[in-house]
Scaffold this active site. Structure first.
Site, mmCIF file in Angstrom:
data_model
loop_
_atom_site.group_PDB
_atom_site.id
_atom_site.type_symbol
_atom_site.label_atom_id
_atom_site.label_comp_id
_atom_site.label_asym_id
_atom_site.label_seq_id
_atom_site.Cartn_x
_atom_site.Cartn_y
_atom_site.Cartn_z
ATOM 1 N N ASN A 163 -6.939 4.762 -3.761
ATOM 2 C CA ASN A 163 -7.661 3.824 -4.631
ATOM 3 C C ASN A 163 -8.870 3.162 -3.986
ATOM 4 O OD1 ASN A 163 -6.050 2.244 -2.975
ATOM 5 N ND2 ASN A 163 -5.620 0.721 -4.544
ATOM 6 N N GLU A 259 0.345 -1.678 4.970
ATOM 7 C CA GLU A 259 0.087 -2.444 3.753
ATOM 8 C C GLU A 259 0.586 -1.590 2.596
ATOM 9 O OE1 GLU A 259 -0.681 -5.421 4.068
ATOM 10 O OE2 GLU A 259 -1.668 -5.542 6.019
ATOM 11 N N CYS A 293 -3.369 -2.598 -5.180
ATOM 12 C CA CYS A 293 -2.112 -3.167 -4.668
ATOM 13 C C CYS A 293 -2.007 -4.621 -5.077
ATOM 14 C CB CYS A 293 -2.044 -3.033 -3.160
ATOM 15 S SG CYS A 293 -3.410 -3.820 -2.306
HETATM 16 P P1 NAP Z 1 0.823 7.189 -1.318
HETATM 17 O O1 NAP Z 1 1.234 8.248 -2.246
HETATM 18 O O2 NAP Z 1 1.876 6.494 -0.537
HETATM 19 O O3 NAP Z 1 -0.243 7.881 -0.334
HETATM 20 C C1 NAP Z 1 -0.885 7.133 0.662
HETATM 21 C C2 NAP Z 1 -1.316 8.062 1.786
HETATM 22 O O4 NAP Z 1 -0.155 8.584 2.444
HETATM 23 C C3 NAP Z 1 -2.108 9.280 1.327
HETATM 24 O O5 NAP Z 1 -3.062 9.581 2.303
HETATM 25 C C4 NAP Z 1 -1.048 10.370 1.271
HETATM 26 O O6 NAP Z 1 -1.574 11.673 1.376
HETATM 27 C C5 NAP Z 1 -0.239 10.013 2.501
HETATM 28 N N1 NAP Z 1 1.113 10.547 2.530
HETATM 29 C C6 NAP Z 1 1.870 11.000 1.503
HETATM 30 N N2 NAP Z 1 3.087 11.389 1.970
HETATM 31 C C7 NAP Z 1 3.076 11.166 3.302
HETATM 32 C C8 NAP Z 1 4.028 11.352 4.341
HETATM 33 N N3 NAP Z 1 5.245 11.831 4.126
HETATM 34 N N4 NAP Z 1 3.689 10.996 5.598
HETATM 35 C C9 NAP Z 1 2.467 10.495 5.863
HETATM 36 N N5 NAP Z 1 1.519 10.297 4.921
HETATM 37 C C10 NAP Z 1 1.826 10.634 3.660
HETATM 38 O O7 NAP Z 1 -0.015 6.043 -2.051
HETATM 39 P P2 NAP Z 1 -1.230 6.182 -3.059
HETATM 40 O O8 NAP Z 1 -0.719 6.745 -4.341
HETATM 41 O O9 NAP Z 1 -2.384 6.854 -2.395
HETATM 42 O O10 NAP Z 1 -1.631 4.649 -3.273
HETATM 43 C C11 NAP Z 1 -0.964 3.825 -4.183
HETATM 44 C C12 NAP Z 1 0.060 2.974 -3.495
HETATM 45 O O11 NAP Z 1 -0.522 2.356 -2.366
HETATM 46 C C13 NAP Z 1 0.551 1.827 -4.364
HETATM 47 O O12 NAP Z 1 1.927 1.646 -4.144
HETATM 48 C C14 NAP Z 1 -0.228 0.627 -3.845
HETATM 49 O O13 NAP Z 1 0.369 -0.610 -4.084
HETATM 50 C C15 NAP Z 1 -0.320 0.948 -2.411
HETATM 51 N N6 NAP Z 1 -1.470 0.268 -1.811
HETATM 52 C C16 NAP Z 1 -1.237 -0.827 -1.048
HETATM 53 C C17 NAP Z 1 -2.298 -1.518 -0.497
HETATM 54 C C18 NAP Z 1 -2.090 -2.749 0.344
HETATM 55 O O14 NAP Z 1 -3.028 -3.122 1.037
HETATM 56 N N7 NAP Z 1 -0.941 -3.397 0.312
HETATM 57 C C19 NAP Z 1 -3.603 -1.079 -0.724
HETATM 58 C C20 NAP Z 1 -3.806 0.054 -1.509
HETATM 59 C C21 NAP Z 1 -2.716 0.724 -2.051
HETATM 60 P P3 NAP Z 1 -1.681 12.609 0.068
HETATM 61 O O15 NAP Z 1 -2.683 11.962 -0.819
HETATM 62 O O16 NAP Z 1 -2.126 13.893 0.624
HETATM 63 O O17 NAP Z 1 -0.323 12.661 -0.550
HETATM 64 O O1 G3H Z 2 -5.286 -1.785 -3.469
HETATM 65 C C1 G3H Z 2 -5.219 -2.556 -2.542
HETATM 66 C C2 G3H Z 2 -6.392 -3.212 -1.994
HETATM 67 O O2 G3H Z 2 -6.117 -3.670 -0.700
HETATM 68 C C3 G3H Z 2 -6.806 -4.323 -2.911
HETATM 69 O O3 G3H Z 2 -8.013 -4.844 -2.556
HETATM 70 O O4 G3H Z 2 -7.831 -6.959 -3.875
HETATM 71 O O5 G3H Z 2 -9.997 -6.203 -2.911
HETATM 72 O O6 G3H Z 2 -8.981 -4.985 -4.835
HETATM 73 P P1 G3H Z 2 -8.753 -5.796 -3.595
#
Ligand code: NAP
Ligand code: G3H
Length: 486
Positions: A163, A259, A293
């Protein structure tokens, strides 16, 4: 070459040892746009052997990079920031098509990243170390002095989500580099082309060969392998809680900064300015179709304000522009059909169990209309799950303490908002919420990027934010001076 053409489509390479390389396996992953299904480009599906080589490559020049005066490392980050700004239109256009982020937000992600890199460079230059005298401790002596400096950890594995492919890659790479580390970047597959543009800017700015290597390939296939490699000294991950937990289980003694997901609540107290709260909640919940997130992911309000608030939200939600990110729609197609299916299931489950559909609930493929559900109860999945979509539930509560209790029942603990004019009440609530950050009279959000940003419970471990990230990816090195007869 960073980008070449194959059968009329762009093919991207990975940055390895200062050169752009495609996988020797000849395997590529097609990146299709969530906007219209068109092919944005092809990225290499790297093999395990190539990943190993990329990690080994980060070791070759890391000591020399760490030995470079910090102001020289900072100059490179400043130059990369300028290159990002120069290329912001080009990169934003890629973001728009690759992850369906509206053009205005895409541009803002790029310029925010330039600011982040500059700020990181400047904070890095200001981190001056410490001298601690032994005399401060009982029985100690002024003749014992410890010189404390921060030194790098080695190779940082940066794994970023779809994202914010530019910003959430840079928020790891910048602090790691200024601290003297080398970085291996594994971007989200959908988002990798955008992230490779960031790597190109850093490479063009003069990051030495091997100090930033990139690997592309599906996390489900490469992830377990990468996170368990001996050459990885630190893992900085942003993504889902599910993947974060897996990494934490597998990585065994490697330090982590994570995160993860959230279920941020907006608690609206009875004295709140409801127009102000509604403005904030709508932009907090629906920007980039709720794929943040920190999006507001539930509203907790008493019956006394919930009806009026729901009406104000409805008016604002129905005014949101839906459609094409190139035309600056706020509600754009979700990252995948799978993501839309999941959100749809949450809506269907809530409606079956008696929730009221205030507005929304329509869907064309992966484009979901902004949806507001009222009278959501604890037995409904949408009360607890993170939709990562434009779906917002209102949960009606008895009073402030009930709101706090329900907020804290979530497995997540990223942020919460509280809307009120009463500062005592605001602090009463804020002190009791089990989250990293409480926003008083604001939507939940990460920025400004120098603030500490952290999640508790299933929302993460460790603290991000420029200075905090540098500290996380460096360690104190203590040299104790023992003077004789001074
Ligand atoms: P995701 O599916 O967990 O993927 C995140 C990253 O991890 C991608 O680069 C993905 O690669 C990789 N990945 C997948 N499986 C893995 C494994 N087994 N080992 C190591 N890496 C692996 O998350 P997303 O769909 O990209 O993002 C959405 C989620 O992220 C939401 O839950 C959101 O809340 C969270 N998020 C949190 C924050 C925060 O700061 N707290 C910020 C942004 C997003 P691939 O794309 O190749 O699968
Ligand atoms: O998606 C997670 C990002 O850390 C959120 O950043 O609050 O600036 O959109 P933002």
């Amino acid at each position: 070459m960073f980008e070449s053409m194959h059968e009329g489509h762009p093919v991207y390479g990975n940055l390895i040892g200062g050169e752009w390389k495609v996988s020797q396996s000849g395997q590529f992953i097609d990146i299709h746009s969530p906007v219209d299904g068109s092919l944005v480009g092809k990225i290499p599906a790297m093999t395990q052997e190539e990943v190993k080589e990329a990690i080994a490559g980060t070791k070759e020049n890391q000591a020399a990079w760490a030995a470079l005066p910090v102001y020289e490392r900072a100059n490179i980050l400043h130059k990369a920031a300028s290159l990002l700004e120069e290329r912001s239109e080009e990169i934003a256009d890629i973001l728009v098509m690759e992850i369906a982020k509206d053009k205005k937000s895409a541009l803002s992600e790029v310029t925010r990243t330039a600011d982040l890199l500059r700020y990181t460079a400047d904070i890095g230059k200001g981190m001056e170390g410490q001298a601690v005298s032994g005399e401060n401790f009982p029985g100690g002596s002024p003749d014992k002095i410890s010189y404390v400096n921060r030194v790098p950890l080695g190779t940082v594995l940066a794994i970023s989500p779809f994202n914010y492919p530019i910003n959430l890659s840079a928020s790891k790479i910048g602090p790691a580099l200024i601290g003297g580390n080398a970085v291996l970047l594994k971007p989200a597959t959908q988002g990798a082309i955008s992230a490779l543009h960031l790597a190109r800017a850093l490479n063009d700015a003069g990051v030495p060969a091997g100090i930033l290597n990139t690997v592309t390939g599906k996390g489900s296939q490469l992830g377990d392998f990468i996170v368990t490699q001996e050459g990885i000294d630190f893992i900085n991950f942003t993504g889902s809680t599910e993947v974060g937990m897996r990494i934490s289980q597998l990585s065994c003694m490697k330090p982590l900064l994570m995160e993860l997901g959230g279920k941020d609540a907006a608690i609206v107290l009875e004295d709140a300015d409801l127009d102000f709260a509604a403005d904030n909640i709508v932009s907090g919940a629906y920007a980039y179709s709720g794929q943040r997130c920190t999006a507001v992911k539930r509203i907790l309000a008493t019956d006394k304000v919930a009806d009026a608030l729901a009406q104000k939200l409805k008016e604002r939600i129905e005014a949101l522009k839906i459609g094409d990110p190139r035309e600056n729609a706020v509600i754009t197609p979700l990252i995948s059909d799978k993501a839309a299916d999941f959100a749809q299931e949450l809506i269907d489950d809530a409606l079956e169990k008696g929730a009221t559909l205030v507005t929304g609930g329509e869907r064309v493929k992966n484009l979901l209309s902004p949806t507001l559900l009222d009278h959501v109860t604890a037995d409904m999945e949408v009360a607890w799950e993170e939709p990562f979509a434009p779906v917002l539930p209102i949960i009606r509560v008895k009073d402030v303490d009930d709101a706090i209790a329900i907020a804290n029942r979530s497995e997540y603990g990223l942020q919460s908002s509280v809307f009120t004019h009463n500062i005592d009440e605001a602090f009463y609530v804020a002190k009791r919420l089990e989250v990293g950050t409480v926003q008083i009279n604001n939507k939940t959000e990460r920025g400004p990027d120098h603030f500490p940003f952290l999640g508790v419970k299933a929302s993460g471990m460790g603290t991000q934010g420029v200075r905090y990230s540098i500290e996380a990816m460096t360690r104190p090195k203590v040299i104790a001076l023992n003077l004789q007869n001074s």
